[in-house]
Design a protein around this motif. Structure first.
Motif, PDB file in Angstrom:
ATOM      1  N   LEU A  48      55.085  32.383  79.821  1.00 33.88           N
ATOM      2  CA  LEU A  48      56.350  33.185  79.515  1.00 33.88           C
ATOM      3  C   LEU A  48      55.982  34.309  78.610  1.00 33.88           C
ATOM      4  O   LEU A  48      56.331  35.444  78.663  1.00 33.88           O
ATOM      5  CB  LEU A  48      57.354  32.426  79.067  1.00 33.88           C
ATOM      6  N   ALA A  49      54.830  33.803  77.815  1.00 31.08           N
ATOM      7  CA  ALA A  49      54.634  35.018  76.785  1.00 31.08           C
ATOM      8  C   ALA A  49      53.522  36.014  77.343  1.00 31.08           C
ATOM      9  O   ALA A  49      53.850  37.181  77.137  1.00 31.08           O
ATOM     10  CB  ALA A  49      53.560  34.247  75.551  1.00 31.08           C
ATOM     11  N   LEU A  50      52.900  35.415  78.444  1.00 31.66           N
ATOM     12  CA  LEU A  50      51.939  36.427  79.259  1.00 31.66           C
ATOM     13  C   LEU A  50      52.947  37.158  80.095  1.00 31.66           C
ATOM     14  O   LEU A  50      52.730  38.460  80.199  1.00 31.66           O
ATOM     15  CB  LEU A  50      51.124  35.512  80.074  1.00 31.66           C
ATOM     16  N   LEU A  51      54.092  36.647  80.468  1.00 28.11           N
ATOM     17  CA  LEU A  51      55.101  37.485  81.284  1.00 28.11           C
ATOM     18  C   LEU A  51      55.532  38.671  80.423  1.00 28.11           C
ATOM     19  O   LEU A  51      55.981  39.946  81.207  1.00 28.11           O
ATOM     20  CB  LEU A  51      56.086  36.431  81.916  1.00 28.11           C
ATOM     21  N   ILE A  52      55.910  38.492  79.258  1.00 22.93           N
ATOM     22  CA  ILE A  52      56.287  39.359  78.326  1.00 22.93           C
ATOM     23  C   ILE A  52      55.279  40.469  78.071  1.00 22.93           C
ATOM     24  O   ILE A  52      55.327  41.809  78.334  1.00 22.93           O
ATOM     25  CB  ILE A  52      56.749  38.895  76.836  1.00 22.93           C
ATOM     26  N   LEU A  53      54.006  40.142  78.046  1.00 22.62           N
ATOM     27  CA  LEU A  53      52.919  41.067  78.062  1.00 22.62           C
ATOM     28  C   LEU A  53      52.568  41.789  79.187  1.00 22.62           C
ATOM     29  O   LEU A  53      52.441  43.149  79.037  1.00 22.62           O
ATOM     30  CB  LEU A  53      51.632  40.395  77.725  1.00 22.62           C
ATOM     31  N   LEU A  54      52.795  41.259  80.482  1.00 20.93           N
ATOM     32  CA  LEU A  54      52.851  41.811  81.656  1.00 20.93           C
ATOM     33  C   LEU A  54      54.493  42.454  82.123  1.00 20.93           C
ATOM     34  O   LEU A  54      54.521  42.641  83.399  1.00 20.93           O
ATOM     35  CB  LEU A  54      52.193  40.908  82.704  1.00 20.93           C
ATOM     36  N   GLY A  65      58.615  48.293  75.817  1.00 21.05           N
ATOM     37  CA  GLY A  65      57.535  49.097  74.901  1.00 21.05           C
ATOM     38  C   GLY A  65      56.508  48.092  74.460  1.00 21.05           C
ATOM     39  O   GLY A  65      56.597  47.004  74.572  1.00 21.05           O
ATOM     40  N   TRP A  66      55.938  48.751  73.645  1.00 22.23           N
ATOM     41  CA  TRP A  66      54.726  47.941  72.876  1.00 22.23           C
ATOM     42  C   TRP A  66      55.252  46.904  71.894  1.00 22.23           C
ATOM     43  O   TRP A  66      54.310  45.709  71.696  1.00 22.23           O
ATOM     44  CB  TRP A  66      53.591  48.919  72.184  1.00 22.23           C
ATOM     45  N   PRO A  67      56.383  47.045  71.223  1.00 16.22           N
ATOM     46  CA  PRO A  67      56.707  45.981  70.397  1.00 16.22           C
ATOM     47  C   PRO A  67      56.840  44.658  71.123  1.00 16.22           C
ATOM     48  O   PRO A  67      56.351  43.463  70.634  1.00 16.22           O
ATOM     49  CB  PRO A  67      58.114  46.265  69.761  1.00 16.22           C
ATOM     50  N   ALA A  68      57.511  44.492  72.377  1.00 18.76           N
ATOM     51  CA  ALA A  68      57.674  43.553  73.033  1.00 18.76           C
ATOM     52  C   ALA A  68      56.406  42.942  73.504  1.00 18.76           C
ATOM     53  O   ALA A  68      55.861  41.682  73.688  1.00 18.76           O
ATOM     54  CB  ALA A  68      58.710  43.612  74.319  1.00 18.76           C
ATOM     55  N   ARG A  69      55.679  43.776  74.063  1.00 18.98           N
ATOM     56  CA  ARG A  69      54.253  43.192  74.760  1.00 18.98           C
ATOM     57  C   ARG A  69      53.198  42.802  73.606  1.00 18.98           C
ATOM     58  O   ARG A  69      52.506  41.692  73.917  1.00 18.98           O
ATOM     59  CB  ARG A  69      53.477  44.480  75.330  1.00 18.98           C
ATOM     60  N   VAL A  70      53.021  43.328  72.244  1.00 19.38           N
ATOM     61  CA  VAL A  70      52.500  42.599  71.229  1.00 19.38           C
ATOM     62  C   VAL A  70      52.915  41.256  70.907  1.00 19.38           C
ATOM     63  O   VAL A  70      52.183  40.398  70.679  1.00 19.38           O
ATOM     64  CB  VAL A  70      52.550  43.708  70.060  1.00 19.38           C
ATOM     65  N   TRP A 118      64.115  32.774  75.678  1.00 14.76           N
ATOM     66  CA  TRP A 118      63.094  33.302  74.702  1.00 14.76           C
ATOM     67  C   TRP A 118      62.516  34.791  75.182  1.00 14.76           C
ATOM     68  O   TRP A 118      62.542  35.769  74.465  1.00 14.76           O
ATOM     69  CB  TRP A 118      62.023  32.283  74.164  1.00 14.76           C
ATOM     70  N   PRO A 119      61.912  34.827  76.392  1.00 15.26           N
ATOM     71  CA  PRO A 119      61.481  36.163  76.829  1.00 15.26           C
ATOM     72  C   PRO A 119      62.686  36.936  77.057  1.00 15.26           C
ATOM     73  O   PRO A 119      62.448  38.162  76.836  1.00 15.26           O
ATOM     74  CB  PRO A 119      60.837  35.623  78.319  1.00 15.26           C
ATOM     75  N   VAL A 120      63.827  36.477  77.405  1.00 13.09           N
ATOM     76  CA  VAL A 120      65.008  37.470  77.555  1.00 13.09           C
ATOM     77  C   VAL A 120      65.388  38.235  76.345  1.00 13.09           C
ATOM     78  O   VAL A 120      65.378  39.254  76.291  1.00 13.09           O
ATOM     79  CB  VAL A 120      66.210  36.942  78.385  1.00 13.09           C
ATOM     80  N   LEU A 121      65.465  37.365  75.491  1.00 12.57           N
ATOM     81  CA  LEU A 121      65.843  37.891  74.172  1.00 12.57           C
ATOM     82  C   LEU A 121      64.785  38.512  73.578  1.00 12.57           C
ATOM     83  O   LEU A 121      65.233  39.888  72.822  1.00 12.57           O
ATOM     84  CB  LEU A 121      66.202  36.641  73.022  1.00 12.57           C
ATOM     85  N   LEU A 122      63.362  38.491  73.534  1.00 16.03           N
ATOM     86  CA  LEU A 122      62.459  39.202  72.946  1.00 16.03           C
ATOM     87  C   LEU A 122      62.483  40.694  73.646  1.00 16.03           C
ATOM     88  O   LEU A 122      62.202  41.576  73.074  1.00 16.03           O
ATOM     89  CB  LEU A 122      61.279  38.502  73.142  1.00 16.03           C
ATOM     90  N   MET A 123      62.675  40.502  74.978  1.00 15.96           N
ATOM     91  CA  MET A 123      62.455  41.679  75.653  1.00 15.96           C
ATOM     92  C   MET A 123      63.734  42.570  75.765  1.00 15.96           C
ATOM     93  O   MET A 123      63.762  43.800  75.649  1.00 15.96           O
ATOM     94  CB  MET A 123      62.357  41.514  77.264  1.00 15.96           C
ATOM     95  N   ALA A 124      64.981  42.085  75.326  1.00 18.69           N
ATOM     96  CA  ALA A 124      66.149  42.814  75.091  1.00 18.69           C
ATOM     97  C   ALA A 124      66.095  43.418  73.734  1.00 18.69           C
ATOM     98  O   ALA A 124      66.388  44.710  73.575  1.00 18.69           O
ATOM     99  CB  ALA A 124      67.434  41.781  75.305  1.00 18.69           C
ATOM    100  N   GLY A 129      52.669  35.509  70.942  1.00 17.02           N
ATOM    101  CA  GLY A 129      53.033  34.366  71.138  1.00 17.02           C
ATOM    102  C   GLY A 129      52.188  33.479  72.067  1.00 17.02           C
ATOM    103  O   GLY A 129      52.046  32.289  71.871  1.00 17.02           O
ATOM    104  N   ALA A 130      51.412  34.052  73.151  1.00 20.32           N
ATOM    105  CA  ALA A 130      50.569  33.470  73.799  1.00 20.32           C
ATOM    106  C   ALA A 130      49.195  32.893  73.216  1.00 20.32           C
ATOM    107  O   ALA A 130      48.771  31.674  73.086  1.00 20.32           O
ATOM    108  CB  ALA A 130      49.728  34.372  75.020  1.00 20.32           C
ATOM    109  N   GLY A 131      49.012  33.861  71.888  1.00 17.92           N
ATOM    110  CA  GLY A 131      47.772  33.345  70.679  1.00 17.92           C
ATOM    111  C   GLY A 131      48.429  32.100  70.013  1.00 17.92           C
ATOM    112  O   GLY A 131      47.735  31.053  69.746  1.00 17.92           O
ATOM    113  N   ALA A 132      49.620  32.151  69.627  1.00 22.31           N
ATOM    114  CA  ALA A 132      50.140  31.182  68.838  1.00 22.31           C
ATOM    115  C   ALA A 132      50.378  29.547  69.762  1.00 22.31           C
ATOM    116  O   ALA A 132      49.944  28.494  69.337  1.00 22.31           O
ATOM    117  CB  ALA A 132      51.622  31.479  68.411  1.00 22.31           C
TER     118      ALA A 132
END
Length: 320
Positions: A101-107, A113-118, A293-299, A123-126
């Motif tokens: 899911l973290a990778l899906l946010i990155l992609l 924008g970049w804040p969500a991708r970073v 989690w991905p929906v909220l972070l991206m929103a 998240g993927a690293g964690a």
């Protein structure tokens, strides 16, 4: 109108007060009853809310990828419920789903924008760090507790685009301040810990060893209260606000009827075998909790334009 609002606020305040009292004096019965009666409804109504709010915001192909990851997670939990998978293996699948899911946010689509991708990259690293350390149980428990507070983010995300929802957002903010206050009260030596005097049930093995006695019971009461308030937010407050925003019901009547039947069947299963029924419930619970989690972070971190309001023009196409 003012009288109606006053009555509604009184109703909300009265119910919250009842939940607070029950969480302090009878947290375990409250947890069992609320889970059996409102667990499934809160999942279905929260998914209806997320669909109404966010389905048109990102392309269908991204949602399909998200659904595939969540389906794999659900299959892992279902296999554990059926006895074909160990609980430990199911936890690993849960964490791997978070990684994907973290990778899906990155992609994610270009409007993100970049804040969500970073955030997705971090998240993927964690998640990889957690897998290396093996601290899966603590991490999943923390996520389960944090999930109870997601209505706060959902409410304020709506309020920043829909001004009439600000009152609801402030109400949810006040409600969700109660569980931390209950948890911290035992450390402050206030009057709340006195409510636990004479409790006969044990918390052994449910909390870290350094949190016991009145502190442990305060923390558990806070967790139960947070869960009940989460249910109230996503069953009552958020769907009502979203229905007012879009001008129609967000959950079809046939789905509500099917939900009622499912609740009755699941309640019978709880009465027959609570542990197995709770494990089956976890299949759906994990799907909807991980979706948030991905929906909220991206929103919240999206750099693109906000979603159009009803009546403000044609909504963005799903595959645009």
């Amino acid at each position: 109108m003012m009288a109606t609002n006053t009555r509604q606020l009184s109703t909300h305040a009265g119910l919250i007060a009842i939940l607070l009292v029950l969480a302090l004096w009878m947290p375990l019965p409250l947890y069992l009853v609320s889970l059996a009666l409102f667990g499934l409804p809160h999942i279905v109504l929260e998914l209806s809310f997320l669909r109404s709010r966010y389905a048109a915001r990102w392309p269908t192909r991204w949602w399909i990828a998200l659904g595939i990851v969540l389906l794999l997670q659900a299959l892992g939990r279902a296999a554990a419920w059926h006895g074909e998978f160990s609980v430990e293996s199911s936890r690993i699948v849960d964490v791997l789903a978070l990684f994907l899911l973290a990778l899906l946010i990155l992609l994610a689509p270009m409007r993100v924008g970049w804040p969500a991708r970073v955030t997705g990259l971090l998240g993927a690293g964690a998640v990889m760090w957690l897998l290396e350390r093996g601290d899966l149980v603590e991490a999943l428990l923390l996520l389960a507790i944090a999930h109870n507070f997601t209505p706060l983010a959902l409410a304020w995300d709506m309020a920043r685009e829909h001004r009439p929802a600000r009152g609801m957002a402030w109400m949810i903010t006040g409600m969700l301040m109660l569980p931390p206050l209950v948890a911290l009260s035992a450390w402050g030596g206030g009057i709340v810990p006195a409510a636990f005097a004479g409790q006969s049930w044990s918390l052994a093995g449910q909390l870290p060893s350094n949190i016991d006695g009145a502190r442990g019971e305060a923390v558990l009461s806070a967790i139960v209260l947070a869960q009940c308030l989460h249910y109230y937010c996503v069953i009552v407050l958020l769907p009502r606000a979203e229905a007012r925003r879009v001008g129609k019901a967000i959950t079809p009547a046939p789905l509500l009827f099917a939900l009622l039947v499912a609740v009755l069947l699941h309640l019978a299963y709880y009465l027959h075998d609570f542990s197995s029924a709770r494990q089956l419930y976890a299949v759906a619970a994990g799907f909807h909790a991980w979706l948030e989690w991905p929906v909220l972070l991206m929103a919240l971190l999206c750099m693109g334009p906000s979603m159009q309001q009803p009546g403000g023009g044609t909504a963005r196409a799903m595959d645009a």
